[in-house]
Design an enzyme around this catalytic site. Structure first.
Site, PDB file in Angstrom:
ATOM      1  N   HIS A  21       0.833  -1.207   0.000  1.00 37.29           N
ATOM      2  CA  HIS A  21       0.000   0.000   0.000  1.00 37.29           C
ATOM      3  C   HIS A  21       0.870   1.261   0.000  1.00 37.29           C
ATOM      4  O   HIS A  21       0.605   2.209  -0.719  1.00 37.29           O
ATOM      5  CB  HIS A  21      -0.899   0.022   1.247  1.00 37.29           C
ATOM      6  CG  HIS A  21      -1.974  -1.003   1.215  1.00 37.29           C
ATOM      7  ND1 HIS A  21      -3.314  -0.697   1.273  1.00 37.29           N
ATOM      8  CD2 HIS A  21      -1.926  -2.360   1.135  1.00 37.29           C
ATOM      9  CE1 HIS A  21      -4.036  -1.805   1.228  1.00 37.29           C
ATOM     10  NE2 HIS A  21      -3.213  -2.829   1.151  1.00 37.29           N
ATOM     11  N   ASP A 126      -5.332   5.938   2.198  1.00 38.80           N
ATOM     12  CA  ASP A 126      -5.563   4.501   2.078  1.00 38.80           C
ATOM     13  C   ASP A 126      -6.919   4.197   2.696  1.00 38.80           C
ATOM     14  O   ASP A 126      -7.261   4.715   3.771  1.00 38.80           O
ATOM     15  CB  ASP A 126      -4.466   3.740   2.818  1.00 38.80           C
ATOM     16  CG  ASP A 126      -4.453   2.287   2.415  1.00 38.80           C
ATOM     17  OD1 ASP A 126      -3.574   1.906   1.643  1.00 38.80           O
ATOM     18  OD2 ASP A 126      -5.357   1.532   2.865  1.00 38.80           O
ATOM     19  N   SER A 374       2.470  -6.570  -7.757  1.00 43.27           N
ATOM     20  CA  SER A 374       3.400  -7.472  -8.440  1.00 43.27           C
ATOM     21  C   SER A 374       2.893  -7.826  -9.826  1.00 43.27           C
ATOM     22  O   SER A 374       3.654  -7.824 -10.801  1.00 43.27           O
ATOM     23  CB  SER A 374       3.604  -8.752  -7.610  1.00 43.27           C
ATOM     24  OG  SER A 374       4.301  -8.429  -6.433  1.00 43.27           O
ATOM     25  N   GLU A 377       3.272  -4.935 -12.138  1.00 40.40           N
ATOM     26  CA  GLU A 377       4.696  -4.736 -12.449  1.00 40.40           C
ATOM     27  C   GLU A 377       5.149  -5.779 -13.480  1.00 40.40           C
ATOM     28  O   GLU A 377       5.923  -5.478 -14.388  1.00 40.40           O
ATOM     29  CB  GLU A 377       5.531  -4.807 -11.164  1.00 40.40           C
ATOM     30  CG  GLU A 377       5.287  -3.581 -10.261  1.00 40.40           C
ATOM     31  CD  GLU A 377       5.675  -3.797  -8.797  1.00 40.40           C
ATOM     32  OE1 GLU A 377       6.380  -4.784  -8.497  1.00 40.40           O
ATOM     33  OE2 GLU A 377       5.267  -2.976  -7.948  1.00 40.40           O
TER      34      GLU A 377
HETATM   35  N1  UDP Z   1       8.505  -5.904  -3.394  1.00 44.44           N
HETATM   36  C1  UDP Z   1       9.820  -5.682  -3.728  1.00 44.44           C
HETATM   37  N2  UDP Z   1      10.747  -6.581  -3.287  1.00 44.44           N
HETATM   38  C2  UDP Z   1      10.432  -7.665  -2.549  1.00 44.44           C
HETATM   39  C3  UDP Z   1       9.074  -7.889  -2.233  1.00 44.44           C
HETATM   40  C4  UDP Z   1       8.139  -7.000  -2.676  1.00 44.44           C
HETATM   41  O1  UDP Z   1      10.160  -4.697  -4.388  1.00 44.44           O
HETATM   42  O2  UDP Z   1      11.327  -8.444  -2.208  1.00 44.44           O
HETATM   43  C5  UDP Z   1       7.487  -4.912  -3.822  1.00 44.44           C
HETATM   44  C6  UDP Z   1       6.815  -5.295  -5.119  1.00 44.44           C
HETATM   45  O3  UDP Z   1       7.524  -4.771  -6.211  1.00 44.44           O
HETATM   46  C7  UDP Z   1       5.436  -4.658  -4.942  1.00 44.44           C
HETATM   47  C8  UDP Z   1       5.194  -4.695  -3.453  1.00 44.44           C
HETATM   48  O4  UDP Z   1       6.466  -4.859  -2.845  1.00 44.44           O
HETATM   49  O5  UDP Z   1       5.466  -3.310  -5.378  1.00 44.44           O
HETATM   50  C9  UDP Z   1       4.312  -5.851  -3.025  1.00 44.44           C
HETATM   51  O6  UDP Z   1       2.991  -5.579  -3.332  1.00 44.44           O
HETATM   52  P1  UDP Z   1       1.975  -6.684  -3.802  1.00 44.44           P
HETATM   53  O7  UDP Z   1       0.669  -6.007  -4.023  1.00 44.44           O
HETATM   54  O8  UDP Z   1       2.502  -7.414  -4.957  1.00 44.44           O
HETATM   55  O9  UDP Z   1       1.898  -7.719  -2.633  1.00 44.44           O
HETATM   56  P2  UDP Z   1       1.774  -7.607  -1.030  1.00 44.44           P
HETATM   57  O10 UDP Z   1       3.154  -7.489  -0.523  1.00 44.44           O
HETATM   58  O11 UDP Z   1       0.936  -6.401  -0.711  1.00 44.44           O
HETATM   59  O12 UDP Z   1       1.142  -8.893  -0.661  1.00 44.44           O
END
Ligand code: UDP
Length: 492
Positions: A21, A126, A374, A377
């Site tokens: 978030h 948020d 993710s 991305e």
């Molecule tokens: N992320 C990252 N490196 C890591 C783990 C996560 O850069 O080792 C970033 C990823 O690029 C994304 C965010 O953390 O922007 C994770 O958001 P997502 O919605 O995918 O999953 P959540 O962590 O909220 O379950």
């Protein structure tokens, strides 16, 4: 017509302390400032250092962004010193305390607003920060919410909420979500916890959230219209048009130096990571990363590791197990996994520079937990995916990727593993299931070509959407004009 003033609008941006978030909310702040808005980000000291550093360059170059930090009184809320984000917590039983800690800054934020010569024109908060809704009401400031989800998810939730179709089926029965542009089949056991009786009771939080969301002026979405046009249209209908798709937010970073510090200090040096990727063939590497907050059981991680090994493809595995790291590290060490796979495997322990990794041509597939950031991305990088949803709305996201966009292969998970309840569920996906999905995804042939082609095309559309005149760029402009009109009406 209302007068178009003031010239520079001022937005308060209030993120939630969870990487999935906080990261995109920081991106929203950057985009708003690029569109000429003065932005104040309401934060806490440790989060500002961790998430805010990515904006240093932009601020130095003149973007009007300020961080306003309000300390959380750790001892009062029973939080360990310095824990201001969900992934810093020793375990999720502290999550309630963290939310209470955040809520305690409400009064300080309100005192700050009272002292301002001009009230902020808008609060972008948020949706989980319920108190921001009260503050917005109190000062009569329009509040635009952000919850990190896409329009597809919003429509699934909406249709389930109004139809209650899940109430009349058994946990493992498949049913169709009514009223959607596509035929989306789900099981009750795959639904987010507000619809899923298997989850630990979470009080009346969801009802409060629903009311708070309904009271908000509008919603910003980290998505782009071309990706989910029909769902965006439907969502706008139920929100009286006040929906702005302004993503993909991650595309607001161009430099590798910025990408590498997004969300946290990377656990691997930029050049080390790039050198490893450079040494691999184009489109050959599987990147396995399961988001920022999942705390998968070590036994389950072993199944994943064995599959990565058995596939005989180069891989990057981001190893994160929170307080259970010791156990998985012991297995990696005693089993000899790292030694056996060292010629084609890179283990990143902790935080991976995900944007940097995904955008490298060596990446041929992304094994993801289906967090929306993710996935988006991955789409921006034109990479197809192996989907392993875990919790919240991730099973919806899997359907979207596999069935609607047709750029993914599912590992076949059947049930949500609710956050904080991983131990109860144990191993839910076996090594052979991971292996099969990875092999299907990576197998050369027409199917892979088609998936890759679609993913690349979506990546191109994503980049177009944020350019001058692109749909997301225009939506951001429209949002700002809308708020400017609101201010004009209020001040006349
Ligand atoms: N992320 C990252 N490196 C890591 C783990 C996560 O850069 O080792 C970033 C990823 O690029 C994304 C965010 O953390 O922007 C994770 O958001 P997502 O919605 O995918 O999953 P959540 O962590 O909220 O379950």
């Amino acid at each position: 017509m209302a007068l178009q003033y003031p010239k520079q609008l001022h937005f308060l941006v209030i993120p939630l302390g969870s990487p999935g978030h906080f990261i995109p909310t920081i991106d929203i702040a950057k985009l708003l400032a690029q569109h000429g808005v003065q932005v104040t980000i309401i934060s806490t000291p440790v989060n500002t250092i961790r998430f805010g550093s990515i904006l240093d360059q932009a601020i130095q170059s003149g973007l009007a962004i300020t961080f306003l930090d309000f300390p959380i009184r750790y001892t009062e809320f029973g939080l360990p010193e310095g824990c201001e984000c969900v992934d810093d917590l020793p375990n999720l039983s502290y999550a309630k305390a963290l939310m209470e800690g955040y809520a305690s800054i409400q009064i300080l934020v309100e005192q700050h607003i009272e002292k301002l010569e001009r009230k902020p024109d808008c609060i972008v908060s948020d949706s989980f920060m319920l108190w921001a809704g009260e503050t917005a009401k109190k000062f009569k400031i329009p509040r635009v919410i952000f919850d990190g989800m896409n329009c597809f998810t919003q429509m699934c939730n909406h249709m389930l909420y109004v139809s209650k179709v899940y109430e009349s089926v058994g946990d493992s029965d498949t049913f169709v979500v009514p009223g959607l542009p596509d035929c989306i089949e789900l099981k009750k056991s795959q639904l987010p916890f507000m619809f899923n009786p298997g989850a630990r009771h979470r009080g009346d939080f969801h009802e409060k959230l629903r009311v708070s969301e309904a009271e908000a002026y509008g919603v910003v979405v980290n998505s782009f219209q071309e990706l989910e046009q029909e769902y965006a249209n439907e969502y706008k209908k139920i929100k009286g048009d006040k929906v702005w798709c302004i993503g993909p937010l991650s595309l607001c970073y161009k430099d590798a130096s910025e990408k590498v510090q997004r969300g946290n200090k990377s656990s691997i040096k930029e050049n080390e990571c790039l050198e490893w990727l450079e040494s691999q063939e184009t489109g050959s590497v599987i990147y396995a990363c399961l988001g920022s907050i999942s705390r998968i059981e070590p036994d389950q991680l072993v199944e994943l590791a064995l599959a990565l090994e058995a596939c005989k493809k180069p891989f990057i595995w981001v190893v994160r197990a929170g307080h259970k790291s010791e156990k998985i590290e012991k297995w990696i060490d005693e089993n000899g996994f790292e030694e056996r796979t060292k010629d084609r495997g890179l283990l990143i322990r902790g935080w991976a520079p995900q944007l940097l990794v995904l955008s490298h041509p060596a990446i041929g597939g992304f094994l993801t937990h289906c967090g929306w950031n993710s996935i988006l991305e991955g789409i921006c990088a034109g990479v197809s995916m192996v989907t392993w949803p875990q919790f919240q709305e991730q099973f919806y996201n899997e359907k979207f990727v596999v069935q609607v966009l047709k750029i993914g292969v599912s590992v076949g998970a059947q049930n949500v593993v609710h956050l904080g309840e991983e131990e109860k569920f144990g191993v839910v996906v076996k090594s052979e299931e991971f292996k099969k999905a990875i092999e299907i995804l990576m197998e050369e042939g027409e199917e892979r070509e088609d998936r890759q082609k679609r993913a690349i095309e979506l990546g191109i559309l994503a980049r177009k959407s944020i350019e001058d005149g692109g749909s997301s760029h225009e939506n951001m402009r429209r949002l700002i004009e809308d708020i400017r009109n609101q201010t004009s009406i209020r001040e006349v």
